[in-house]
Design an enzyme around this catalytic site. Sequence first.
Site, PDB file in Angstrom:
ATOM      1  N   ARG A   1       5.023 -34.684   8.930  1.00 50.16           N
ATOM      2  CA  ARG A   1       3.613 -34.601   9.741  1.00 50.16           C
ATOM      3  C   ARG A   1       2.846 -33.114   9.548  1.00 50.16           C
ATOM      4  NH1 ARG A   1       6.002 -31.071  14.623  1.00 50.16           N
ATOM      5  NH2 ARG A   1       7.715 -30.870  14.404  1.00 50.16           N
TER       6      ARG A   1
ATOM      7  N   ARG B   1       6.783   0.412   8.465  1.00 49.71           N
ATOM      8  CA  ARG B   1       6.436   0.851  10.077  1.00 49.71           C
ATOM      9  C   ARG B   1       6.953  -0.336  11.248  1.00 49.71           C
ATOM     10  NH1 ARG B   1       1.131   3.311   9.192  1.00 49.71           N
ATOM     11  NH2 ARG B   1       1.078   5.062   7.225  1.00 49.71           N
TER      12      ARG B   1
ATOM     13  N   ASP C   1       1.280  -1.286  -0.446  1.00 48.22           N
ATOM     14  CA  ASP C   1       0.103  -0.253  -0.289  1.00 48.22           C
ATOM     15  C   ASP C   1       0.700   1.448  -0.170  1.00 48.22           C
ATOM     16  OD1 ASP C   1       1.245   0.389   2.701  1.00 48.22           O
ATOM     17  OD2 ASP C   1      -1.160   0.098   3.964  1.00 48.22           O
ATOM     18  N   HIS C   2       0.504   2.521  -0.072  1.00 50.64           N
ATOM     19  CA  HIS C   2       1.050   3.783   0.058  1.00 50.64           C
ATOM     20  C   HIS C   2       2.077   3.724   1.237  1.00 50.64           C
ATOM     21  CE1 HIS C   2      -2.350   4.430   2.671  1.00 50.64           C
ATOM     22  NE2 HIS C   2      -2.080   4.933   3.155  1.00 50.64           N
TER      23      HIS C   2
ATOM     24  N   HIS D   1       7.343 -25.156   8.083  1.00 48.44           N
ATOM     25  CA  HIS D   1       5.889 -25.897   8.558  1.00 48.44           C
ATOM     26  C   HIS D   1       4.613 -25.651   7.703  1.00 48.44           C
ATOM     27  CE1 HIS D   1       8.538 -26.303  13.018  1.00 48.44           C
ATOM     28  NE2 HIS D   1       8.775 -26.837  11.769  1.00 48.44           N
TER      29      HIS D   1
ATOM     30  N   CYS E   1       2.288  -3.370   3.524  1.00 49.64           N
ATOM     31  CA  CYS E   1       1.764  -2.189   4.355  1.00 49.64           C
ATOM     32  C   CYS E   1       2.359  -1.594   5.441  1.00 49.64           C
ATOM     33  CB  CYS E   1       0.600  -2.679   4.273  1.00 49.64           C
ATOM     34  SG  CYS E   1      -0.506  -3.504   5.259  1.00 49.64           S
ATOM     35  N   GLY E   2       0.963  -0.734   5.931  1.00 49.80           N
ATOM     36  CA  GLY E   2       2.550  -0.287   7.420  1.00 49.80           C
ATOM     37  C   GLY E   2       2.957  -1.351   7.996  1.00 49.80           C
TER      38      GLY E   2
ATOM     39  N   ARG F   1      -2.094 -30.836   8.164  1.00 46.04           N
ATOM     40  CA  ARG F   1      -2.599 -29.378   8.597  1.00 46.04           C
ATOM     41  C   ARG F   1      -2.141 -28.805   7.744  1.00 46.04           C
ATOM     42  NH1 ARG F   1       2.424 -30.539  12.528  1.00 46.04           N
ATOM     43  NH2 ARG F   1       1.190 -31.999  14.398  1.00 46.04           N
TER      44      ARG F   1
ATOM     45  N   GLY G   1      -3.009  -5.538   7.691  1.00 45.25           N
ATOM     46  CA  GLY G   1      -4.486  -5.474   6.845  1.00 45.25           C
ATOM     47  C   GLY G   1      -3.966  -6.460   5.563  1.00 45.25           C
TER      48      GLY G   1
ATOM     49  N   GLY H   1       2.198  -4.388   7.966  1.00 43.58           N
ATOM     50  CA  GLY H   1       1.648  -5.985   7.830  1.00 43.58           C
ATOM     51  C   GLY H   1       0.667  -6.737   7.607  1.00 43.58           C
TER      52      GLY H   1
END
Length: 145
Positions: A132, A109, A8-9, A98, A65-66, A136, A70, A68
Amino acid sequence: MRIAIASDHAAVDLKATLREYLIEAGHEVADLGPETADRVDYPDYGYKLASVVADGTVQFGVALCGSGIGISIAVNRDPACRCALVSEPLSAALAREHNNANVIAMGARLTGEDMAKACLDAFLSTDFGGGRHAGRVEKLSNPSC
């Protein structure tokens, strides 16, 4: 490797730095934007990144992003994507080993350039451990498994 990067910005400068770092390391990089620090909505770029990871255009994605947070949520809306928000190399390596993460997210940021590069190196140099962890990871995209 083919890698897509989007932000993003708030993370446009870190995106440019990491794009150049990846290119210098010999990777093919698709910069999905934005090109300027003009305000944009991170979900738009997270969805765009998820699309090219999910369809196989690229092997891995880098989402910024600022914080991370969002953009990682946006990427993870696509069931083919396993986006891990990381802040140091160990979590980046474990995300691959994993969780078979195919997208790494970081906050501009919160994470400096050198640490972001170290996270990228750990992420890209670590293979999925399988074993394993395989069942998952399958459940992450297919909850009925």
